[in-house]
Write an enzyme that holds these catalytic residues in place. Structure first.
Site, PDB file in Angstrom:
ATOM      1  N   ASP A 167       0.540   0.737   8.661  1.00  0.00           N
ATOM      2  CA  ASP A 167       0.046  -0.170   9.707  1.00  0.00           C
ATOM      3  C   ASP A 167       0.983  -0.228  10.908  1.00  0.00           C
ATOM      4  O   ASP A 167       0.578  -0.667  11.979  1.00  0.00           O
ATOM      5  CB  ASP A 167      -0.134  -1.586   9.138  1.00  0.00           C
ATOM      6  CG  ASP A 167      -1.365  -1.691   8.251  1.00  0.00           C
ATOM      7  OD1 ASP A 167      -2.250  -0.829   8.377  1.00  0.00           O
ATOM      8  OD2 ASP A 167      -1.439  -2.632   7.446  1.00  0.00           O
TER       9      ASP A 167
ATOM     10  N   ARG B 133      -4.455  -3.522   8.820  1.00  0.00           N
ATOM     11  CA  ARG B 133      -4.661  -4.854   8.261  1.00  0.00           C
ATOM     12  C   ARG B 133      -4.991  -5.869   9.352  1.00  0.00           C
ATOM     13  O   ARG B 133      -5.959  -6.596   9.240  1.00  0.00           O
ATOM     14  CB  ARG B 133      -3.405  -5.279   7.488  1.00  0.00           C
ATOM     15  CG  ARG B 133      -3.646  -6.441   6.578  1.00  0.00           C
ATOM     16  CD  ARG B 133      -2.527  -6.614   5.566  1.00  0.00           C
ATOM     17  NE  ARG B 133      -1.212  -6.693   6.225  1.00  0.00           N
ATOM     18  CZ  ARG B 133      -0.137  -7.223   5.658  1.00  0.00           C
ATOM     19  NH1 ARG B 133      -0.208  -7.692   4.430  1.00  0.00           N
ATOM     20  NH2 ARG B 133       1.019  -7.259   6.277  1.00  0.00           N
TER      21      ARG B 133
ATOM     22  N   MET C 200      -7.899   2.578   8.923  1.00  0.00           N
ATOM     23  CA  MET C 200      -7.186   1.448   8.322  1.00  0.00           C
ATOM     24  C   MET C 200      -6.378   0.637   9.333  1.00  0.00           C
ATOM     25  O   MET C 200      -5.935   1.171  10.349  1.00  0.00           O
ATOM     26  CB  MET C 200      -6.207   1.962   7.275  1.00  0.00           C
ATOM     27  CG  MET C 200      -6.863   2.328   5.975  1.00  0.00           C
ATOM     28  SD  MET C 200      -5.555   2.695   4.765  1.00  0.00           S
ATOM     29  CE  MET C 200      -6.453   2.375   3.263  1.00  0.00           C
TER      30      MET C 200
ATOM     31  N   GLY D 168       0.820  -1.211   0.000  1.00  0.00           N
ATOM     32  CA  GLY D 168       0.000   0.000   0.000  1.00  0.00           C
ATOM     33  C   GLY D 168       0.849   1.254   0.000  1.00  0.00           C
ATOM     34  O   GLY D 168       1.842   1.340   0.716  1.00  0.00           O
TER      35      GLY D 168
END
Lengths: 406, 406
Positions: B140, B187, B185, B15
């Site tokens: 992340d 993951r 966001m 990403g």
């Protein structure tokens, strides 16, 4: 003019913006310069604060606090969406009488201008000397008789920045997430969605397609549009308005289109972007995702337009200046007087003309294809963003000659 | 060292972030200082560019372009998410041989570090002299052995700003839209969601509740939490991670919870925020809406953390410096060496230790209640945002004494 002396009440109404507090600051600072204004009250939660007699004394706030309002987003007095009853109007007048309130300023959109107008009418009928001036505010930019609305420029700047960045994002990872839909606010008008066009620097830049509620969405044409962009670029970025409607006038998520997403024919509850992502996956077989900044886009202070902040202060200030000069039943407007460099002054319009009227995108701002805006719109909007977007680079991408046969 | 001479290839993976191009700039600028590096190739679309022999000559880019990379978001070389086959690894080595590529730098997360490690292993087996160094990147923040990951600070800053502004927005209009859920966001880890806590200045500031995937969501407790905040403040702002799971380990929108939204028992397709908004309306009778900035949050350059930009450049630069000094099969790490003023240096860790490993939020960063982070987390994250958020004001709200009996 003898009667125009007493306290003032100011309130904020409707959806918050990044600069509605700047208008409050402008009005309060100006009011402090006029001996006619013998007290400055803030009504908490819009008009409800008057009905409930829930008001605060703004003169007692520290000067640093008032100065800091123009860099503080959202509606610091609290807001509301409330349709007044006849009894409410009477009640407000009673509260005004009890506090000798002679000036009322309402910062808001077309509903709020209607409220302000009716209040002024009732006061006139009852021979209560009340000066009422409206201060425009809405990210929707849908008020008539004003070149644009404070709040719009900042939300437009955020939108342009967000679409540019989310567009670069899709460009980089389009081999995984090929289509991105960015859902943008707009009650019935596409002004804010149109601002996505300001993200473009080169012809292939995002957004590749723009859909606004002024043009009903034809689903087949929409899917063809997306497929065509994807075939050409390997990805597609779509900016569209949350209140987009189909050709029967239904909002997308309540229309027959949505049912199509679910194999069982159950309408889906998602917004328009989510619904259309589902259709893109199903009909085109392309991976699609959506971004929906929601209220972040209307209140994001870090991307506020300096022009918008300054104009929001100005309309607040001018509302007070006009009121003490005897103007009533009017809203302050913004009038563009020059481009390059951009210059704006203020004007006035009767509240009744603004009340409940919506200004939608005119035809000459919309491309005949129904999926874009015109250069005329871009020229209109550019100055409102308060300066160009920070420059980004692109690589020239000189190819390395191949050395393997595979 | 004699063998360590030849071309380098650099690629970007996974990403995009606001600062992954800053790492590219750092690596390219440093590489130009070393005679051992006889050519600087960029691989288009991550590792795919090598397999397809689709590479560009970065030395031929204009110096202004390379300098501008650190203020240009997303992955300018293009990215990918691709799991390599054994044949792919062989192909890559063949391409490297054909172009005398002796240095490979991969900017990415734990999957990319696995790719880089395997490539280095294969080269060693085949006695092809290849230096492989990983450059960390992920919003992340889930890479082990590094204090934090470039990309995180900027996304965290956007998150804190957005939650603060959307929180002020709800505070103003809570009488209409009482509950707001901001979907963030992540993951499998809640680092970015946790950064919402940096929005707070006073105890009642948004976000009032924070939910991360490290703690399974108990729906009844969640609804109780929301109701309790609403009862106290008249509104509630919730920050939660898109990959939140229920107590059976299912992501919320695929769990039994979602079915509950629909009277007919049909599972809804929406994300976790939308699903929970539906449940709040149905079970608590409160109006709820959600904001989901999506990819905007990871690429929004206008709110990038200056510390993050600088560190992203640094890890790119250090990767090259270590590589020419003979280091291989390592990822550059960030090591925090001081607070007030915050200072960070770089270290190294074996790629194999990072490959496919996720660092989730540790227990001491999560409050026992399961709906918040601890002050220890806030202390950890604060410096990464690159300076305090711009100050906002609050009114003292001196009440005006009532004068009516109603």
């Amino acid at each position: 003019m003898a009667g125009r002396k007493g306290r003032m009440v100011i309130g904020q109404s409707g959806g918050p913006t990044a600069v509605i507090n700047a208008s409050l600051a402008g009005a309060v600072l100006e009011a402090q310069r006029h001996a006619q204004i013998e007290g400055i009250y803030g009504s908490l939660e819009g008009i409800l604060g008057i009905i409930r007699e829930n008001m605060i004394d703004l003169v007692r706030e520290r000067p640093e606090t008032i100065a800091g309002l123009s860099s503080t987003p959202s509606a610091i007095l609290g807001s509301c969406r409330y349709k007044l009853t006849p009894a409410d109007f009477q009640r407000i007048l009673n509260v005004f009488r009890a506090h000798n309130v002679r000036f009322f300023f309402y910062i808001g959109g077309n509903d709020s201008m209607d409220t302000a107008h009716r209040l002024g009418q009732l006061a006139a009928e009852e021979k209560y000397d009340l000066t009422v001036v409206g201060i425009p505010k809405t990210v929707d930019n849908d008020l008539p008789y004003t070149d644009h609305c404070p709040g719009y420029g900042s939300a437009a700047r955020f939108t342009a920045l967000a679409v540019r960045d989310a567009g670069r994002d899709t460009e980089a990872i389009g081999n995984v997430d090929s289509v991105k839909i960015i859902e943008i606010m707009g009650r019935n008008a596409g002004w804010l969605t149109a601002a996505a066009a300001l993200a473009r620097e080169a012809p292939d830049d995002a957004p590749h397609l723009i859909y606004v509620p002024e043009r009903p969405l034809n689903l087949d044409r929409f899917l063809e549009d997306v497929q065509r962009v994807y075939d050409r670029l390997g990805h597609a970025v779509v900016a569209l308005c949350e209140t987009l409607r189909d050709e029967s006038g239904n909002v997308i998520e309540e229309s027959g289109l949505a049912a199509d997403v679910d194999a069982f024919g159950h309408p889906q509850r998602g917004g328009v972007a989510e619904t259309l992502c589902g259709l893109i996956k199903k009909r085109l077989g392309l991976k699609a995702r959506f971004d929906k900044a929601g209220t972040i886009q209307r209140s994001f202070m870090a991307a506020a337009s300096p022009v918008d902040v300054q104009e929001a202060m100005l309309v607040g200030e001018m509302a007070v200046r006009h009121a003490v000069a005897g103007v009533t039943d009017r809203m302050v407007t913004l009038e563009r007087i020059a481009e390059e460099p951009y210059q704006c002054t203020t004007g006035l319009v009767e509240l009744a003309k603004v009340a409940n009227v919506e200004k939608r995108l005119p035809d000459d701002f919309l491309s005949p294809s129904g999926n874009d805006v015109t250069p005329a719109f871009v020229d209109y909007a550019r100055s409102l963003l308060g300066g160009p977007l920070p420059p980004y680079v692109r690589l020239a991408k000189h190819p390395v000659p191949r050395r393997t046969a595979d």
